[in-house]
Scaffold this motif. Structure first.
Motif, PDB file in Angstrom:
ATOM      1  N   ILE A 104       6.641 -48.663 -14.351  1.00 32.87           N
ATOM      2  CA  ILE A 104       8.024 -48.213 -14.439  1.00 32.87           C
ATOM      3  C   ILE A 104       8.468 -48.183 -15.895  1.00 32.87           C
ATOM      4  O   ILE A 104       9.083 -47.221 -16.362  1.00 32.87           O
ATOM      5  CB  ILE A 104       8.945 -49.124 -13.608  1.00 32.87           C
ATOM      6  N   TYR A 105       8.137 -49.248 -16.620  1.00 33.20           N
ATOM      7  CA  TYR A 105       8.488 -49.330 -18.045  1.00 33.20           C
ATOM      8  C   TYR A 105       7.912 -48.138 -18.803  1.00 33.20           C
ATOM      9  O   TYR A 105       8.606 -47.442 -19.551  1.00 33.20           O
ATOM     10  CB  TYR A 105       7.960 -50.645 -18.613  1.00 33.20           C
ATOM     11  N   ARG A 106       6.638 -47.888 -18.593  1.00 30.30           N
ATOM     12  CA  ARG A 106       5.984 -46.787 -19.303  1.00 30.30           C
ATOM     13  C   ARG A 106       6.594 -45.448 -18.927  1.00 30.30           C
ATOM     14  O   ARG A 106       6.790 -44.577 -19.788  1.00 30.30           O
ATOM     15  CB  ARG A 106       4.486 -46.778 -18.970  1.00 30.30           C
ATOM     16  N   ALA A 107       6.884 -45.271 -17.646  1.00 31.90           N
ATOM     17  CA  ALA A 107       7.426 -43.991 -17.194  1.00 31.90           C
ATOM     18  C   ALA A 107       8.770 -43.704 -17.862  1.00 31.90           C
ATOM     19  O   ALA A 107       9.028 -42.574 -18.300  1.00 31.90           O
ATOM     20  CB  ALA A 107       7.580 -43.999 -15.682  1.00 31.90           C
ATOM     21  N   VAL A 108       9.624 -44.716 -17.945  1.00 33.21           N
ATOM     22  CA  VAL A 108      10.925 -44.514 -18.586  1.00 33.21           C
ATOM     23  C   VAL A 108      10.752 -44.229 -20.068  1.00 33.21           C
ATOM     24  O   VAL A 108      11.367 -43.308 -20.623  1.00 33.21           O
ATOM     25  CB  VAL A 108      11.837 -45.737 -18.366  1.00 33.21           C
ATOM     26  N   VAL A 109       9.909 -45.005 -20.748  1.00 32.67           N
ATOM     27  CA  VAL A 109       9.672 -44.771 -22.175  1.00 32.67           C
ATOM     28  C   VAL A 109       9.115 -43.373 -22.399  1.00 32.67           C
ATOM     29  O   VAL A 109       9.559 -42.647 -23.288  1.00 32.67           O
ATOM     30  CB  VAL A 109       8.730 -45.841 -22.757  1.00 32.67           C
ATOM     31  N   ASN A 110       8.140 -42.972 -21.595  1.00 31.02           N
ATOM     32  CA  ASN A 110       7.553 -41.637 -21.744  1.00 31.02           C
ATOM     33  C   ASN A 110       8.611 -40.550 -21.575  1.00 31.02           C
ATOM     34  O   ASN A 110       8.654 -39.578 -22.339  1.00 31.02           O
ATOM     35  CB  ASN A 110       6.443 -41.439 -20.713  1.00 31.02           C
ATOM     36  N   ALA A 111       9.469 -40.712 -20.564  1.00 33.93           N
ATOM     37  CA  ALA A 111      10.503 -39.711 -20.305  1.00 33.93           C
ATOM     38  C   ALA A 111      11.526 -39.673 -21.433  1.00 33.93           C
ATOM     39  O   ALA A 111      12.009 -38.602 -21.816  1.00 33.93           O
ATOM     40  CB  ALA A 111      11.180 -40.001 -18.965  1.00 33.93           C
ATOM     41  N   VAL A 112      11.848 -40.824 -21.990  1.00 34.50           N
ATOM     42  CA  VAL A 112      12.787 -40.882 -23.115  1.00 34.50           C
ATOM     43  C   VAL A 112      12.171 -40.227 -24.346  1.00 34.50           C
ATOM     44  O   VAL A 112      12.803 -39.415 -25.030  1.00 34.50           O
ATOM     45  CB  VAL A 112      13.188 -42.338 -23.415  1.00 34.50           C
ATOM     46  N   MET A 113      10.925 -40.585 -24.642  1.00 35.40           N
ATOM     47  CA  MET A 113      10.289 -40.049 -25.836  1.00 35.40           C
ATOM     48  C   MET A 113      10.051 -38.543 -25.750  1.00 35.40           C
ATOM     49  O   MET A 113       9.977 -37.856 -26.759  1.00 35.40           O
ATOM     50  CB  MET A 113       8.959 -40.758 -26.093  1.00 35.40           C
ATOM     51  N   SER A 114       9.931 -38.029 -24.541  1.00 30.81           N
ATOM     52  CA  SER A 114       9.771 -36.585 -24.357  1.00 30.81           C
ATOM     53  C   SER A 114      11.114 -35.893 -24.153  1.00 30.81           C
ATOM     54  O   SER A 114      11.161 -34.710 -23.842  1.00 30.81           O
ATOM     55  CB  SER A 114       8.866 -36.309 -23.146  1.00 30.81           C
ATOM     56  N   HIS A 115      12.209 -36.672 -24.291  1.00 31.56           N
ATOM     57  CA  HIS A 115      13.568 -36.148 -24.170  1.00 31.56           C
ATOM     58  C   HIS A 115      13.869 -35.649 -22.764  1.00 31.56           C
ATOM     59  O   HIS A 115      14.721 -34.777 -22.576  1.00 31.56           O
ATOM     60  CB  HIS A 115      13.827 -35.044 -25.197  1.00 31.56           C
ATOM     61  N   ARG A 116      13.193 -36.199 -21.760  1.00 33.21           N
ATOM     62  CA  ARG A 116      13.481 -35.843 -20.366  1.00 33.21           C
ATOM     63  C   ARG A 116      14.581 -36.741 -19.799  1.00 33.21           C
ATOM     64  O   ARG A 116      15.188 -36.400 -18.787  1.00 33.21           O
ATOM     65  CB  ARG A 116      12.196 -35.969 -19.538  1.00 33.21           C
ATOM     66  N   LEU A 117      14.808 -37.882 -20.428  1.00 35.21           N
ATOM     67  CA  LEU A 117      15.915 -38.763 -20.064  1.00 35.21           C
ATOM     68  C   LEU A 117      16.771 -38.968 -21.310  1.00 35.21           C
ATOM     69  O   LEU A 117      16.485 -39.812 -22.141  1.00 35.21           O
ATOM     70  CB  LEU A 117      15.388 -40.125 -19.564  1.00 35.21           C
ATOM     71  N   PRO A 118      17.842 -38.191 -21.479  1.00 31.08           N
ATOM     72  CA  PRO A 118      18.666 -38.310 -22.677  1.00 31.08           C
ATOM     73  C   PRO A 118      19.543 -39.548 -22.640  1.00 31.08           C
ATOM     74  O   PRO A 118      19.752 -40.154 -21.580  1.00 31.08           O
ATOM     75  CB  PRO A 118      19.515 -37.037 -22.644  1.00 31.08           C
ATOM     76  N   PRO A 119      20.067 -39.954 -23.775  1.00 36.59           N
ATOM     77  CA  PRO A 119      20.975 -41.100 -23.836  1.00 36.59           C
ATOM     78  C   PRO A 119      22.147 -40.945 -22.875  1.00 36.59           C
ATOM     79  O   PRO A 119      22.663 -39.850 -22.683  1.00 36.59           O
ATOM     80  CB  PRO A 119      21.442 -41.108 -25.294  1.00 36.59           C
ATOM     81  N   GLY A 120      22.555 -42.067 -22.287  1.00 36.59           N
ATOM     82  CA  GLY A 120      23.672 -42.062 -21.360  1.00 36.59           C
ATOM     83  C   GLY A 120      23.285 -41.847 -19.917  1.00 36.59           C
ATOM     84  O   GLY A 120      24.104 -42.023 -19.020  1.00 36.59           O
ATOM     85  N   THR A 121      22.012 -41.474 -19.667  1.00 33.16           N
ATOM     86  CA  THR A 121      21.559 -41.248 -18.296  1.00 33.16           C
ATOM     87  C   THR A 121      21.574 -42.555 -17.510  1.00 33.16           C
ATOM     88  O   THR A 121      21.029 -43.559 -17.956  1.00 33.16           O
ATOM     89  CB  THR A 121      20.135 -40.666 -18.271  1.00 33.16           C
ATOM     90  N   HIS A 122      22.185 -42.529 -16.330  1.00 32.53           N
ATOM     91  CA  HIS A 122      22.231 -43.716 -15.480  1.00 32.53           C
ATOM     92  C   HIS A 122      20.900 -43.894 -14.751  1.00 32.53           C
ATOM     93  O   HIS A 122      20.322 -42.926 -14.248  1.00 32.53           O
ATOM     94  CB  HIS A 122      23.362 -43.592 -14.457  1.00 32.53           C
ATOM     95  N   LEU A 123      20.403 -45.104 -14.696  1.00 34.07           N
ATOM     96  CA  LEU A 123      19.156 -45.427 -14.006  1.00 34.07           C
ATOM     97  C   LEU A 123      19.485 -46.332 -12.825  1.00 34.07           C
ATOM     98  O   LEU A 123      19.714 -47.529 -12.989  1.00 34.07           O
ATOM     99  CB  LEU A 123      18.178 -46.134 -14.950  1.00 34.07           C
TER     100      LEU A 123
END
Length: 267
Positions: free
Chosen positions: A53-72
């Motif tokens: 889960i940690y890696r998936a979120v980091v990967n999505a953030v680093m690829s700009h698929r989860l922008p700042p402010g996105t609720h998880l």
């Protein structure tokens, strides 16, 4: 750290891409993240599931698929990964520790949203760190390490040529992390992991819409200077590179709504 370099930026037209230097999709911030990313043993208390889960979120953030402010939402993770809330919370706590997310009262977990002031501080810290890293890479360079850098550049070029923006962003960040690894200082590598991930958040928040993919000329030029052992010029180039990235950013708020399942698909 040594006194910041005051050498002028190298001449010539620069085409540094804002997202190239800062996106680092497989970077796991901090020492734990670096170890996990390289396949080392897990931190005590960490399971394969919450690490995923940690890696998936980091990967999505680093690829700009989860922008700042996105609720998880915790429930979304439970459904996506078929795990308990306890497991999800462990991953979220780790993400918060590494400044990838913020845990807010009455709102839960959201992707961190650095302020403009924080952004300037983070980029300043990164410039100082990379000025320390580059001379160490030159000092410790070997035919094998130079080949690693060449391969990283080739991967970047391949992603750019095929129009694979997510991979191009990720590989651009990995290039900088590879330099930190080749510097041979684990403390610098740990700090670099955090700064690269936080820079990616900043770029996701403040990047001009529709930023185009362009040549990574400065990465290639940096490789040449490293090969030639020109530390002073390489330090000037890396500072110019990061200043130019920062200069492309503008204030703004992410406006798109994100579907968590789509953002984490395949990660």
């Amino acid at each position: 750290m040594s006194k910041p370099s005051t050498a002028p930026a190298p001449p010539g037209k620069r085409k540094a891409a804002a997202t190239t230097a800062a996106g680092a999709a497989t970077t796991l911030a901090g020492a734990d993240g670096a170890a996990a990313n390289s396949g080392a043993r897990l931190k005590r208390g960490t399971t394969a599931v919450d690490l995923r889960i940690y890696r998936a979120v980091v990967n999505a953030v680093m690829s700009h698929r989860l922008p700042p402010g996105t609720h998880l939402g915790e429930a979304d993770f439970c459904e996506l990964y078929r795990v308990s809330r306890t497991t999800v919370r462990k991953a979220l706590q780790r993400l918060a520790h590494d400044h990838i997310i913020e845990l807010r009262p009455n709102r839960g977990a959201v992707i961190a949203s650095p302020t403009p002031e924080q952004a300037r501080d983070i980029f300043a810290a990164r410039r100082a760190l990379e000025r320390e890293i580059v001379p160490l890479v030159i000092r410790h360079r070997t035919p094998a390490s130079l080949q690693q850098i060449r391969q990283a550049l080739e991967a970047e070029d391949q992603a750019r040529r095929t129009g694979d923006r997510a991979s191009w962003i990720r590989l651009g960040g990995e290039f900088h992390l590879l330099l930190a690894e080749l510097a041979g200082n684990q403390v610098l590598l740990r700090f670099m992991g955090e700064l690269v991930s936080r820079c990616s958040l900043i770029i996701a928040l403040y990047e001009s819409p529709g930023a185009s993919m362009c040549e990574n000329d400065e990465h290639k030029e940096l490789m040449t200077l490293i090969e030639q052992g020109k530390a002073e010029q390489a330090c000037a180039l890396i500072e110019h590179h990061l200043l130019e990235i920062e200069g492309r950013l503008r204030l703004g708020e992410p406006g798109r709504k994100i579907n968590l399942a789509e953002a984490l698909a395949g990660l």
